[in-house]
Design a protein around this motif. Structure first.
Motif, mmCIF file in Angstrom:
data_model
loop_
_atom_site.group_PDB
_atom_site.id
_atom_site.type_symbol
_atom_site.label_atom_id
_atom_site.label_comp_id
_atom_site.label_asym_id
_atom_site.label_seq_id
_atom_site.Cartn_x
_atom_site.Cartn_y
_atom_site.Cartn_z
ATOM 1 N N GLN A 1 0.839 -1.195 0.000
ATOM 2 C CA GLN A 1 0.000 0.000 0.000
ATOM 3 C C GLN A 1 0.871 1.241 0.000
ATOM 4 O O GLN A 1 2.037 1.196 0.373
ATOM 5 C CB GLN A 1 -0.863 0.062 1.267
ATOM 6 N N THR B 1 -19.236 8.217 6.937
ATOM 7 C CA THR B 1 -20.121 8.486 5.796
ATOM 8 C C THR B 1 -19.739 9.760 5.044
ATOM 9 O O THR B 1 -20.510 10.254 4.223
ATOM 10 C CB THR B 1 -21.582 8.617 6.268
ATOM 11 N N ARG C 1 -13.448 4.132 -0.192
ATOM 12 C CA ARG C 1 -13.695 2.839 0.428
ATOM 13 C C ARG C 1 -14.973 2.172 -0.090
ATOM 14 O O ARG C 1 -14.932 1.076 -0.640
ATOM 15 C CB ARG C 1 -13.780 2.997 1.959
ATOM 16 N N GLY D 1 -13.388 0.609 -3.075
ATOM 17 C CA GLY D 1 -12.768 -0.514 -2.366
ATOM 18 C C GLY D 1 -11.251 -0.540 -2.411
ATOM 19 O O GLY D 1 -10.639 -1.600 -2.348
ATOM 20 N N THR E 1 -9.241 1.186 -0.233
ATOM 21 C CA THR E 1 -8.653 1.505 1.065
ATOM 22 C C THR E 1 -9.528 0.944 2.179
ATOM 23 O O THR E 1 -10.703 0.613 1.964
ATOM 24 C CB THR E 1 -8.533 3.034 1.258
ATOM 25 N N TYR E 2 -8.948 0.851 3.365
ATOM 26 C CA TYR E 2 -9.701 0.461 4.555
ATOM 27 C C TYR E 2 -10.362 1.687 5.173
ATOM 28 O O TYR E 2 -11.328 1.590 5.922
ATOM 29 C CB TYR E 2 -8.747 -0.213 5.532
ATOM 30 N N HIS F 1 -18.054 -6.662 8.062
ATOM 31 C CA HIS F 1 -18.183 -5.631 7.023
ATOM 32 C C HIS F 1 -19.563 -5.665 6.362
ATOM 33 O O HIS F 1 -20.213 -4.641 6.213
ATOM 34 C CB HIS F 1 -17.106 -5.821 5.948
ATOM 35 N N GLN G 1 -23.546 -3.075 5.280
ATOM 36 C CA GLN G 1 -23.843 -2.790 3.870
ATOM 37 C C GLN G 1 -25.336 -2.697 3.586
ATOM 38 O O GLN G 1 -25.744 -2.729 2.426
ATOM 39 C CB GLN G 1 -23.209 -3.871 2.984
ATOM 40 N N LYS H 1 -27.826 0.601 1.511
ATOM 41 C CA LYS H 1 -26.373 0.618 1.737
ATOM 42 C C LYS H 1 -25.954 1.967 2.325
ATOM 43 O O LYS H 1 -26.452 3.007 1.908
ATOM 44 C CB LYS H 1 -25.649 0.374 0.397
ATOM 45 N N GLU H 2 -25.031 1.923 3.280
ATOM 46 C CA GLU H 2 -24.475 3.116 3.948
ATOM 47 C C GLU H 2 -25.419 3.777 4.935
ATOM 48 O O GLU H 2 -25.021 4.604 5.739
ATOM 49 C CB GLU H 2 -24.025 4.200 2.942
ATOM 50 N N PHE I 1 -24.780 3.367 8.948
ATOM 51 C CA PHE I 1 -23.900 4.383 9.522
ATOM 52 C C PHE I 1 -24.598 5.736 9.614
ATOM 53 O O PHE I 1 -24.540 6.426 10.619
ATOM 54 C CB PHE I 1 -22.647 4.557 8.648
ATOM 55 N N ASN J 1 -17.080 -5.084 -3.607
ATOM 56 C CA ASN J 1 -16.579 -3.865 -2.969
ATOM 57 C C ASN J 1 -15.895 -4.198 -1.633
ATOM 58 O O ASN J 1 -14.784 -3.737 -1.343
ATOM 59 C CB ASN J 1 -17.747 -2.890 -2.749
ATOM 60 N N GLN J 2 -16.534 -5.033 -0.821
ATOM 61 C CA GLN J 2 -15.961 -5.318 0.497
ATOM 62 C C GLN J 2 -14.769 -6.264 0.418
ATOM 63 O O GLN J 2 -13.925 -6.271 1.314
ATOM 64 C CB GLN J 2 -17.037 -5.827 1.458
ATOM 65 N N GLY K 1 -12.532 -5.765 -1.755
ATOM 66 C CA GLY K 1 -11.519 -4.710 -1.889
ATOM 67 C C GLY K 1 -11.175 -4.092 -0.549
ATOM 68 O O GLY K 1 -10.005 -3.922 -0.200
ATOM 69 N N VAL K 2 -12.188 -3.765 0.234
ATOM 70 C CA VAL K 2 -11.948 -3.101 1.521
ATOM 71 C C VAL K 2 -11.223 -4.038 2.491
ATOM 72 O O VAL K 2 -10.241 -3.657 3.132
ATOM 73 C CB VAL K 2 -13.283 -2.607 2.136
ATOM 74 N N ASN L 1 -7.689 -4.603 1.636
ATOM 75 C CA ASN L 1 -6.901 -3.430 2.016
ATOM 76 C C ASN L 1 -6.760 -3.281 3.527
ATOM 77 O O ASN L 1 -5.766 -2.754 4.015
ATOM 78 C CB ASN L 1 -7.470 -2.159 1.391
ATOM 79 N N GLU L 2 -7.733 -3.757 4.254
ATOM 80 C CA GLU L 2 -7.577 -3.786 5.712
ATOM 81 C C GLU L 2 -6.429 -4.724 6.078
ATOM 82 O O GLU L 2 -5.590 -4.430 6.911
ATOM 83 C CB GLU L 2 -8.874 -4.261 6.381
#
Lengths: 443, 425
Positions: A257, A289, A297, A301, A303-304, B57, B61, B68-69, B72, B127-128, B130-131, B134-135
Motif C-alpha cells: 500500500q 459516511t 472505500r 474498495g 482503502t480500509y 463488514h 452494507q 447501503k451506507e 452508519f 466492494n468489500q 476490496g476493503v 486493504n484492511e
C-alpha cells in the motif's frame, strides 16, 4: 409481522447536565481545574507542562521527549525500580508523554490510595532524579525507537508532512527527535530543561473523580504548594512559510500500500470559524459516511479508510487528508481526493448540512463520559484560552452554521494549489503512476 | 470493593432463544446496544477463512429495509457511534446513542439479523473484498512484524485446529469469497439462538423489553449450529520459523500451548505474565531491558480464548545484539522461575494491578456492556466480575509455581522476524 418500513423516531427528551469545571489557584500560582465525580472510587490527575518539543533547542530535537521519559525513572527518595514498584503496589497507573507543545503526566488511582499516589505524582514532576545511568539507558531506548519508527508507513508520512508543510518552524520535527540530534543530548541538557520549564507558572493541573473539593485543594496545597514559583513562560510563537503544490515520495521497499498524507496550513483556532470548519469537515472527510471515505472505500474498495481534519496548535491550523491505499491505485486516490475538495467548494446540499449538524450536536453528551475525556476537555479550554462557557455554547454554535458559512470556509480555507502530498511506498510503482515530477523526500 | 463490582441486571430469553441482559446506569443520557454472535473464525474451515470477519463488514452494507451506507448514516445522524469486532470465537456489534434513540439501534440490529441476505449482492461483496483485502494490507502485510501472530498461530496449532488461521483470513481466501458460501455461513450462525444482546445505560426497562420482543421476537431459531471440534495436540519437538522482511531490528517470539479462557490455569498464567513483564521490576523486563539492556522491549502474554490458549513471549533485540543472546537470557529467567517460583510479594503486586484494572474497566459504558456480554456468553452469568477477580485471588504461590513448571516444560514454537539482509542469528 413487525412493521419495519419506517425509521424509529427519538423518544423522550435528553436532559444533559454539563459537568461543572471548577478552578482554583494555589498560592504559588499553580492553576487547578477540576471536576468532581463520585460515581466510582477513582481519581485521575493530569499535569500539563508547557514544555513540548517546539521548545527543543536547535540541534537537540528530542530533548523534551527524553525529559518526559526521565520523569518516572526515579524520583524523590526512590530509584527508578523503587519508584515503579511504589506506583504498582498501589495499583495506580502513571503515564508520561510529550507532544509538540506540552509534557503531560497523568496518574490514575483508586481513591483509597489517592494521597500516596499524589505524593509519587508530585515527585515525578518536581523531584525527578535525572541520574546519568538512567539517562543513558533511556537515551539508547529513544534512539532505537527511531530505528523502529522509520519502517512504519504512518510515521514516515507524518514526519514527511511535518517537515515540508511546517518548514521554518519548530513544529517541523517529530517530538521523538532524530538519531543525530538525540546523540548530542546529555543528561545536563535534561536537567536544565527540567529546571527551566517545570514551574507552577508554566503548568496546569487537572483533576477528575472521587473527591470532595475542600479535601482536594488542601491535598494539592500540601503537595504542590511549595513548588517554587519561577518566571512565567509563554509558548513559542512562530508561523510556517506558505508552501505547497508539490508531491513528494518517500521510498519504502515491499509496500503493498501507499500511505498518503496531504494538506496545508490554515489560520489558527478561532471561535468565528472553528464550527464552520468542523461541520464542513464532517461532510468532507471527518466521519465514516463523509464524501472522501465513501468514494475511496465504499465505492472503489481501494482503502480500509480515509479521513480529513482541521487540527490546531497554539500557532496555526492544519487541513489534512490521510489514507492508506492499495499501491496500484495511488494515483486514483490522490486524484479523487482533489476532486472531492474541488466539488465541495461548488456544491453542498442542505441535507448534508443538516446531517452533519445533527450528528455533531447529538453526539455532544458522549464526549463527557470518561475521566480521560473530561481531562481532555478541560485541557482544551486551558490550552486555547477558550471562554469558560465554551462547552455550554457548543451545541448552539453548531446549530448556527449555515450553508454560506460552509462555502466560505471551503473556498477560503482550503486551497488545492497549496496542497502538499507525501506518498510513502515503492518508488518504481509511484513513478510509473505519476507522470509529473515526484520529488524524493529524505527525512 | 466487592460491592462496586456487583452489578444489578435483569436477564431473560426470548422464545426463539435470543438471550437478553439489561443493565441500567443513568449517569449520563446515553444507551449502548451490544450484540454478540457466537461465531468467529473458529467456525470457519480451511480454504474458507475470514468469513466471520467479512460479516463484520457486510453487516454495515444494508439489509432489506436499510439501504447501503444508511446504517452508519442513521446512527451518526442520531449522534451515535458504532462498530464491530471479530475474534476467534465471537463477533460483536455495538452502537452507543443518546438515550432517546434506543429503538433506532434495535431496528437496525434486528434488520440485519433477520433480513441481511435480502439485500446482499455480488456488487457489495466485490466492494468489500476490496476493503477487507486493504484492511489486511494496512494492518498486517504493510506493517513491520505485522504477520507475526498468524505465523505463530498457524505453526503452533495444527491444521485441523480452529485457531490455525487468522481472524481476518488468508489473502487468497479473501480474494476468493463466493456469494453462495457467504449466504450459507450467515444462515448457519446468525440466528437469535446463537446471539446475546446487552443493553446498558439510560433506558426504561419495560419499554426496552417490549421493543426487543417486537423487533427480534419473530425470527426463527436455527436448530443446527455445528459444534467446533478441537483436537488435542502437543508439539512433538520445538519448531523454529525464520521470517525475513523489511524490519530494522530482529524480533523473537516464543509460543507455548497454554490453557483456555476460564480454564483452571488461565488466571495463574495471567499472573505469571505480569510477573514476567508487567512492570520495570518484572523478571524479564528488569533483566533484559533495564539491567542488561540487550532488548528494546519485552512482553509476555497469556492469550486465552474459548477453546484454547497460547502463552507468548516477544522481545525486540537492541542493535547488534543477537537473538540467540536474547533467547538464552529469557530461558535462564524461566529456569529461575521454574526452580524457585515467584516471590509472594510479586504475586501480591500482580493481584493488586489486576484488581485495579477491574475497577477502571467500569468507567466506560460501551466496554462495560461488552464485558457483561462476554461473561454472559462464556460463563452464563452476566454478573461475574467478582467471580472473575476471585480466580486471581485463589491462585496462591504454590499453585503458580506448579503452573510455571507445567507449561514451560513443554515444546514451543520459536519465530524470528529478521531484517532481509541478515543471517539467522
Amino acid at each position: 409481522m413487525t412493521n419495519r418500513e419506517n425509521i424509529p423516531q427519538p423518544n423522550g427528551k435528553i436532559e444533559f447536565h454539563l459537568p461543572e469545571m471548577e478552578r482554583h489557584f494555589l498560592d504559588n500560582g499553580l492553576k487547578i481545574v477540576f471536576i468532581q465525580n463520585n460515581k466510582l472510587p477513582i481519581v485521575q490527575l493530569g499535569m500539563m507542562v508547557y514544555a513540548g518539543s517546539i521548545h527543543d533547542p536547535e540541534g537537540k530535537n528530542g530533548l523534551a521527549n527524553l525529559t518526559s521519559t526521565m520523569l518516572d525513572e526515579g524520583a524523590g527518595d526512590l530509584s527508578a525500580l523503587e519508584f515503579d514498584e511504589a506506583v504498582e503496589s498501589l495499583g495506580s497507573i502513571l503515564n508520561v508523554s510529550a507532544d509538540d507543545e506540552k509534557i503531560s503526566v497523568t496518574m490514575t488511582t483508586i481513591s483509597e490510595n489517592f494521597e500516596k499516589s499524589l505524593s509519587l505524582f508530585r515527585d515525578a514532576i518536581i523531584f525527578p532524579r535525572l541520574e546519568e545511568k538512567d539517562f543513558e539507558r533511556e537515551k539508547r531506548k529513544a534512539v532505537t525507537r527511531i530505528l523502529q519508527l522509520e519502517q512504519e508507513p504512518s510515521y514516515l508520512a507524518a514526519s514527511g508532512f511535518q517537515k515540508v508543510v511546517f518548514n521554518g518552524t519548530n513544529y517541523a520535527f517529530q517530538s521523538s527527535g532524530k538519531i543525530e540530534t538525540l546523540e548530542t543530548v546529555g543528561v545536563e541538557d535534561v536537567r536544565s530543561y527540567h529546571k527551566e520549564y517545570f514551574s507552577p507558572a508554566n503548568a496546569t493541573l487537572f483533576a477528575v473523580g472521587d473527591f470532595q473539593k475542600a479535601d482536594l485543594i488542601s491535598s494539592l496545597e500540601q503537595y504542590f504548594g511549595k513548588w517554587e514559583k519561577e518566571k512565567v513562560y509563554k509558548m513559542k510563537v512562530c508561523a510556517p512559510e506558505k508552501a505547497g503544490g508539490e508531491i513528494y515520495f518517500i521510498h519504502r521497499d515491499d509496500s503493498p500500500q501507499t500511505e498518503i498524507a496531504m494538506g496545508h496550513i490554515v489560520s489558527g483556532r478561532e471561535i468565528k470559524n472553528y464550527f464552520s470548519r468542523l461541520t464542513l469537515n464532517s461532510i468532507l472527510g471527518g466521519q465514516f459516511t463523509s464524501r472522501i471515505n465513501l468514494n475511496l472505500r465504499e465505492k472503489r474498495g481501494i482503502t480500509y479508510g480515509a479521513h480529513s481534519s482541521f487540527s490546531y496548535n497554539k500557532n496555526f491550523g492544519v487541513f489534512s487528508v490521510s489514507t492508506s491505499v492499495q499501491d496500484e491505485h495511488t494515483k486514483t486516490a490522490v486524484d479523487e481526493i482533489f476532486k472531492e475538495i474541488k466539488n465541495i467548494k461548488k456544491e453542498i446540499s442542505n441535507d448534508e448540512l443538516q446531517f452533519a449538524k445533527s450528528s455533531l450536536i447529538k453526539r455532544f453528551p458522549s464526549q463527557f463520559e470518561t475521566y480521560s475525556q473530561l481531562i481532555g476537555n478541560m485541557a482544551l479550554v486551558e490550552l486555547f484560552d477558550l471562554p469558560k462557557n465554551y462547552f455550554n455554547l457548543y451545541p448552539e454554535r453548531i446549530k448556527a452554521v449555515t450553508l454560506d458559512d460552509l462555502y466560505s470556509v471551503a473556498q477560503n480555507d482550503i486551497n488545492e494549489d497549496l496542497i502538499t502530498a507525501i506518498l510513502v511506498g515503492n518508488k518504481n510503482n509511484l513513478q510509473k503512476q505519476f507522470d509529473e515530477k515526484l520529488i524524493e523526500l529524505k527525512l | 470493593m466487592a460491592e462496586i463490582l456487583n452489578i444489578n441486571y435483569e436477564k431473560f430469553k426470548l422464545d426463539n432463544g435470543l438471550e437478553v441482559v439489561l443493565y441500567e446506569d443513568k449517569t449520563i443520557p446515553i444507551v449502548t446496544v451490544n450484540l454478540w454472535y457466537k461465531v468467529g473464525s473458529a467456525n470457519e474451515r480451511k480454504g474458507k477463512t475470514g468469513f466471520a470477519h467479512l460479516f463484520e463488514h457486510m453487516m454495515f452494507q444494508g439489509s432489506k429495509h436499510i439501504p447501503k451506507e444508511k446504517h452508519f448514516k442513521y446512527i451518526q445522524e442520531a449522534g451515535g457511534t458504532l462498530n464491530g469486532s471479530t475474534s476467534f470465537d465471537r463477533t460483536n456489534y455495538y452502537e452507543t446513542l443518546p438515550a432517546d434513540s434506543l429503538e433506532l439501534a434495535l431496528w437496525l440490529e434486528s434488520d440485519r439479523m433477520g433480513f441481511l441476505l435480502d439485500a446482499l449482492t455480488q456488487e457489495k461483496l466485490d466492494n468489500q473484498i476490496g476493503v477487507v483485502s486493504n484492511e489486511r494490507r494496512e494492518r498486517y502485510d504493510n506493517q513491520p512484524y505485522g504477520r507475526a501472530w498468524e505465523l505463530l498461530f498457524s505453526n503452533l496449532f495444527p491444521e485441523n485446529h480452529p485457531y490455525h488461521w487468522p481472524t481476518i483470513g488468508w489473502m487468497e481466501d479473501i480474494l476468493a469469497f463466493k456469494l453462495d458460501d457467504i449466504k450459507e455461513f450467515f444462515h448457519t450462525y446468525y440466528s437469535p439462538n446463537n446471539a446475546s444482546l446487552v443493553i446498558a445505560g439510560d433506558f426504561d426497562p419495560e419499554r426496552a423489553k417490549a421493543l426487543i420482543e417486537r423487533y427480534f421476537g419473530e425470527f426463527k431459531p436455527n436448530g443446527n449450529i455445528p459444534e467446533v471440534s478441537v483436537p488435542e495436540f502437543a508439539l512433538e519437538k520445538n519448531k523454529t520459523i525464520i521470517h525475513k522482511e523489511n524490519v530494522p531490528l530482529p524480533k523473537i517470539y516464543l509460543a507455548w500451548k497454554s490453557d483456555k479462557l476460564y480454564g483452571k490455569d488461565d488466571a495463574a498464567l495471567d499472573i505469571i505474565s505480569e510477573v514476567m513483564s508487567g512492570s520495570k521490576n518484572s523478571r524479564l523486563f528488569k533483566s533484559l531491558v533495564f539491567e542488561k539492556q540487550i532488548a528494546q522491549d519485552i512482553g509476555a502474554f497469556q492469550f486465552s480464548a474459548k477453546y484454547d490458549g497460547v502463552f507468548i513471549i516477544v522481545a525486540t533485540a537492541k542493535p547488534d545484539v543477537s537473538l540467540d543472546r536474547i533467547k538464552e537470557e529469557i530461558f535462564s529467567q524461566i529456569e529461575i522461575l521454574k526452580n524457585e517460583g515467584p516471590e509472594k510479594k510479586e504475586i501480591e503486586k500482580a493481584k493488586n494491578v489486576i484488581k485495579s484494572t477491574f475497577i477502571y474497566s467500569l468507567e466506560k459504558l460501551n466496554s462495560l456492556a461488552d464485558i457483561i456480554n462476554g461473561y454472559n456468553c462464556n460463563l452464563g452469568e452476566p454478573n461475574s466480575f467478582n467471580y472473575d477477580l476471585n480466580r486471581y485471588y485463589e491462585a496462591d504461590d504454590r499453585f503458580i509455581g506448579q503452573t510455571i513448571k507445567k507449561y514451560f516444560s513443554q515444546n514451543y514454537v520459536e519465530l524470528r522476524i529478521i531484517p532481509k539482509e541478515e543471517n539467522d542469528k
